[in-house]
Enzyme design. Structure first.
Site, mmCIF file in Angstrom:
data_model
loop_
_atom_site.group_PDB
_atom_site.id
_atom_site.type_symbol
_atom_site.label_atom_id
_atom_site.label_comp_id
_atom_site.label_asym_id
_atom_site.label_seq_id
_atom_site.Cartn_x
_atom_site.Cartn_y
_atom_site.Cartn_z
ATOM 1 N N HIS A 141 0.830 -1.213 0.000
ATOM 2 C CA HIS A 141 0.000 0.000 0.000
ATOM 3 C C HIS A 141 0.864 1.262 0.000
ATOM 4 C CE1 HIS A 141 -4.154 1.006 -0.029
ATOM 5 N NE2 HIS A 141 -4.297 1.384 1.223
ATOM 6 N N ASN A 171 -6.744 7.129 3.890
ATOM 7 C CA ASN A 171 -8.171 7.425 3.730
ATOM 8 C C ASN A 171 -8.491 8.912 3.724
ATOM 9 O OD1 ASN A 171 -8.224 4.676 3.816
ATOM 10 N ND2 ASN A 171 -9.511 4.540 5.631
ATOM 11 N N ASP A 192 -0.924 2.270 -5.443
ATOM 12 C CA ASP A 192 -0.919 0.821 -5.633
ATOM 13 C C ASP A 192 -2.238 0.415 -6.288
ATOM 14 O OD1 ASP A 192 -1.963 1.620 -2.898
ATOM 15 O OD2 ASP A 192 -2.607 -0.471 -2.899
ATOM 16 N N ASN A 194 -9.173 3.634 -1.347
ATOM 17 C CA ASN A 194 -9.592 4.680 -0.411
ATOM 18 C C ASN A 194 -8.825 5.985 -0.561
ATOM 19 O OD1 ASN A 194 -11.615 3.104 0.720
ATOM 20 N ND2 ASN A 194 -10.246 2.244 2.261
#
Length: 186
Positions: free
Chosen positions: A20, A66, A91, A112
């Site tokens: 991530h 987020n 990613d 997100n």
């Protein structure tokens, strides 16, 4: 001409080398090569460098994935950088590991960080560099997968893939999105 290059990721040592955080990994390498270091500033770690006479502003949002949109919007406004000169490095589960695609716009596709950027900017027509991390995880284990480290084989390929991403970013800055896509999206 100024450009804002945003590496998406999560702050903290527990996330440092995860799939991530590929955005952080790539901008960290760009800064390292330019002998620049990041400074903790408002909503992001920030540094700047030049490429072929163009000023490149690199950020790593400190808002966590987020809420990435807050940092992207703040730095776009602060630096007065138009959306077409912003590049988000992200990613992507939908691409096989090692596949890299530059896109001039697109959907959040369940990511997100991109969802936050779209919500805050009110648009999805910003360039993004999608780094394929594959989808090799059991059903329902997506979060564990993206927050896990790369496997041994992937780690061997990561330096060459990071080099390619930096080439793409430098081409985006010097030649623009269209020519860069023609050259690199094969």
């Amino acid at each position: 001409m100024k450009y804002l290059i945003v590496g998406l990721g999560n702050i903290g040592p527990e996330y440092a080398d995860t799939r991530h955080n590929i955005g952080f990994i790539i901008v960290d390498e760009m800064a390292r090569r330019a002998r620049e270091s990041f400074h903790n500033m408002r909503l992001a770690y920030y540094t700047e460098l030049s490429h072929k006479g163009k000023k490149i502003h690199l950020i790593k949002p400190t808002t966590f994935m987020n809420l990435s949109g807050k940092a992207v919007n703040y730095w776009m406004q602060e630096l007065k950088i138009p959306v077409e000169n912003v590049l988000i490095i992200v990613d992507d589960l939908a691409l096989p590991f090692g596949t890299i695609r530059l896109k001039p716009k697109g959907s959040a596709a369940g990511h997100n960080g991109l969802r936050s950027i779209e919500a805050v900017l009110g648009r999805s027509d910003y360039p993004r560099l999608r780094f394929g991390i594959g989808d090799n995880y059991p059903k329902g284990r997506q979060v564990d997968y993206v927050l896990s480290g790369f496997d041994k084989e992937e780690l061997l390929d990561l330096p060459a893939l990071t080099d390619r991403c930096i080439e793409i970013i430098e081409s985006f800055v010097s030649a623009g999105a269209e020519l860069t896509m023609t050259r690199f999206n094969k």
